[in-house]
Write an enzyme that holds these catalytic residues in place. Structure first.
Site, PDB file in Angstrom:
ATOM      1  N   ALA A  10       0.829  -1.207   0.000  1.00  0.00           N
ATOM      2  CA  ALA A  10       0.000   0.000   0.000  1.00  0.00           C
ATOM      3  C   ALA A  10       0.864   1.258   0.000  1.00  0.00           C
ATOM      4  O   ALA A  10       0.669   2.167  -0.815  1.00  0.00           O
ATOM      5  CB  ALA A  10      -0.944  -0.006   1.203  1.00  0.00           C
ATOM      6  N   TYR A  38       4.744  -8.156   2.240  1.00  0.00           N
ATOM      7  CA  TYR A  38       5.904  -8.839   1.661  1.00  0.00           C
ATOM      8  C   TYR A  38       5.773 -10.353   1.823  1.00  0.00           C
ATOM      9  O   TYR A  38       6.213 -11.132   0.980  1.00  0.00           O
ATOM     10  CB  TYR A  38       7.189  -8.347   2.325  1.00  0.00           C
ATOM     11  CG  TYR A  38       8.463  -8.994   1.799  1.00  0.00           C
ATOM     12  CD1 TYR A  38       9.118  -8.474   0.688  1.00  0.00           C
ATOM     13  CD2 TYR A  38       9.009 -10.117   2.417  1.00  0.00           C
ATOM     14  CE1 TYR A  38      10.286  -9.076   0.199  1.00  0.00           C
ATOM     15  CE2 TYR A  38      10.159 -10.720   1.937  1.00  0.00           C
ATOM     16  CZ  TYR A  38      10.803 -10.191   0.826  1.00  0.00           C
ATOM     17  OH  TYR A  38      11.935 -10.778   0.341  1.00  0.00           O
ATOM     18  N   ARG A 248     -12.581 -18.063   6.134  1.00  0.00           N
ATOM     19  CA  ARG A 248     -11.571 -18.306   7.171  1.00  0.00           C
ATOM     20  C   ARG A 248     -12.152 -18.382   8.577  1.00  0.00           C
ATOM     21  O   ARG A 248     -11.663 -19.139   9.418  1.00  0.00           O
ATOM     22  CB  ARG A 248     -10.501 -17.209   7.107  1.00  0.00           C
ATOM     23  CG  ARG A 248      -9.588 -17.361   5.921  1.00  0.00           C
ATOM     24  CD  ARG A 248      -8.601 -16.237   5.817  1.00  0.00           C
ATOM     25  NE  ARG A 248      -7.666 -16.478   4.716  1.00  0.00           N
ATOM     26  CZ  ARG A 248      -6.769 -15.601   4.296  1.00  0.00           C
ATOM     27  NH1 ARG A 248      -6.674 -14.415   4.876  1.00  0.00           N
ATOM     28  NH2 ARG A 248      -5.972 -15.889   3.296  1.00  0.00           N
TER      29      ARG A 248
END
Length: 440
Positions: A10, A38, A248
């Site tokens: 971002a 990352y 999830r």
């Protein structure tokens, strides 16, 4: 000058988008390669394949969000998927496969070698250097906020003035005992902004990733996309007990219930023949821990993974503090609702980075005069492990009002950085309020 805090996808996207618009940009980060984006494995959700559509993606996102997503925000983000794709591919990035993850009605997760976040972040850093964007390897200690205005950032105890500040420092999942990602994700600057008058929202919504392996000295997240390729979740009797491609929250809850009842839960990766090609990171990491995923079952448990709450922003990533903007996991504008749809986070990172640059260009913020009584908060992190235990045990996957109230008392007694304390108190109080709304 625009100060950007954070070197995830971002923040770096915002930096590139701003410099293209003629702004001077400085990125502050203690470690340019240390961000949760990352570490993202599977990829970025984009409704661009044959037979897919923005409407299908919107409906999946709303369903995953349990009815608490802001429909306008969801449409606003997903409608910019083609722009996000064009932005990334214009930098030379190439996606090598598309997979299906939990909660998605079709395969729409664009991936790069099972380490999508690493490849995107690395390329963004290269592009920032090509544009001459300053990336300063220093931590921002605080936000210079006074009277609901942001004057800049505090670095090494000094005020660095800026016309605007973009907070892209990530979330606060590392406040839990078991978490995936970087250990610096404890929300210090979110708490700093709250203390200084910013409004936050949805702090109680913590997403737990269902399939993580607890290694000797690390947590290895096992990408949800592997379940799309056929990985199975089984109990100690070898039986499947949950739809692996449910959202999830559902999968994590079912696994956690079995674990607290004394069972062990495993991920069976043995049916994926080309695992080392699809996800070399997962394969190599497990082998380093002494597990051969082609032969062995992988013991798993849910871990804190993503924090949906953050500084409240409008559609265009303005916070309630003038000249302070928030993007990525630091922001909350209703996109994810109560539960993030897998791989929507990287989409949000790119879209919010591009969009905040447009917003700043429209706003044309100018730094005001000097602050009169600038507050700099400091505090100890000595009690962080105690805090993590409290949150894991009482403010985790399954919550009870009695446990939440007891956790609140314990946190209020802790001697810890006041910015973290106010954030955690906000998490717990919001959780108590949410439970009361559910029981009405």
């Amino acid at each position: 000058m625009i100060a950007i805090i954070g070197s995830g996808i971002a923040g770096l996207t915002a930096a590139i988008s701003l410099i293209k618009r003629g702004f001077d940009v400085v990125v502050y980060t203690p470690d340019v390669f240390k961000s949760n984006s990352y570490l993202a494995q599977a990829g970025i959700a984009l409704p661009l394949t044959n037979g897919d559509s923005p409407l299908n993606h919107v409906l999946d996102t709303l369903k995953s969000g349990k009815g608490l997503s802001n429909i306008e925000t969801v449409w606003n983000v997903i409608s910019k998927a083609t722009e996000a794709y064009d932005f990334l591919t214009s930098l030379g990035l190439e996606f090598d496969y598309i997979s299906k993850e939990g909660g998605h009605s079709t395969a729409r997760v664009f991936s790069i070698r099972g380490e999508t976040g690493k490849w995107i972040t690395t390329r963004l850093i290269e592009v920032c250097k090509e544009y001459g964007i300053d990336i300063i390897n220093k931590s921002v200690e605080g936000l210079a906020i006074e009277g609901r205005e942001c004057y800049g950032v505090i670095v090494n105890g000094e005020l660095i003035r800026s016309d605007a500040v973009v907070l892209a420092s990530g979330g606060y999942s590392a406040l839990y005992k078991y978490f995936s990602g970087v250990d610096s994700a404890i929300g210090v600057l979110i708490g700093d902004a709250i203390i200084k008058g910013a409004i936050a929202s949805s702090l109680e919504f913590i997403q737990f990733h269902p399939t993580a392996f607890i290694g000797k000295n690390r947590v290895i997240l096992i990408s949800e996309s592997l379940r799309g390729f056929g990985a199975k979740i089984i109990d100690s009797n070898g039986k499947r007990f949950v739809n692996e491609l449910a959202t999830r929250d559902i999968v994590s809850r079912e696994i956690f219930r079995r674990i607290i009842s004394g069972e062990r839960v495993f991920l069976d990766l043995r049916g994926i023949n080309n695992l080392e090609e699809i996800s070399p990171f997962v394969y190599n990491s497990l082998v380093e821990e002494g597990i051969d995923p082609k032969e062995d079952l992988v013991p798993i448990m849910p871990v804190a993974h993503y924090t949906i709450g953050g500084l409240f922003t409008d559609l265009y990533y303005r916070t309630t503090i003038r000249r302070l903007y928030a993007i990525g996991e630091s922001a909350e504008n209703g996109f994810h609702g109560a539960n993030r749809l897998a791989s929507n986070s990287l989409l949000e990172c790119v879209v919010s980075g591009i969009e905040v640059a447009r917003t700043i260009a429209r706003d044309q913020p100018k730094s005001p005069g000097s602050p009169v009584n600038l507050k700099v908060f400091e505090g100890s992190l000595d009690s962080i492990e105690d805090l993590r235990e409290i949150l894991w045990n009482s403010v985790g996957i399954i919550r009870e009002e009695r446990d939440l109230k007891e956790a609140l008392k314990k946190v209020e007694m802790l001697e810890i950085d006041p910015r973290i304390k106010i954030l955690v108190i906000g998490i717990i109080k919001s959780a108590i309020l949410r439970l009361s709304l559910i029981h009405i």
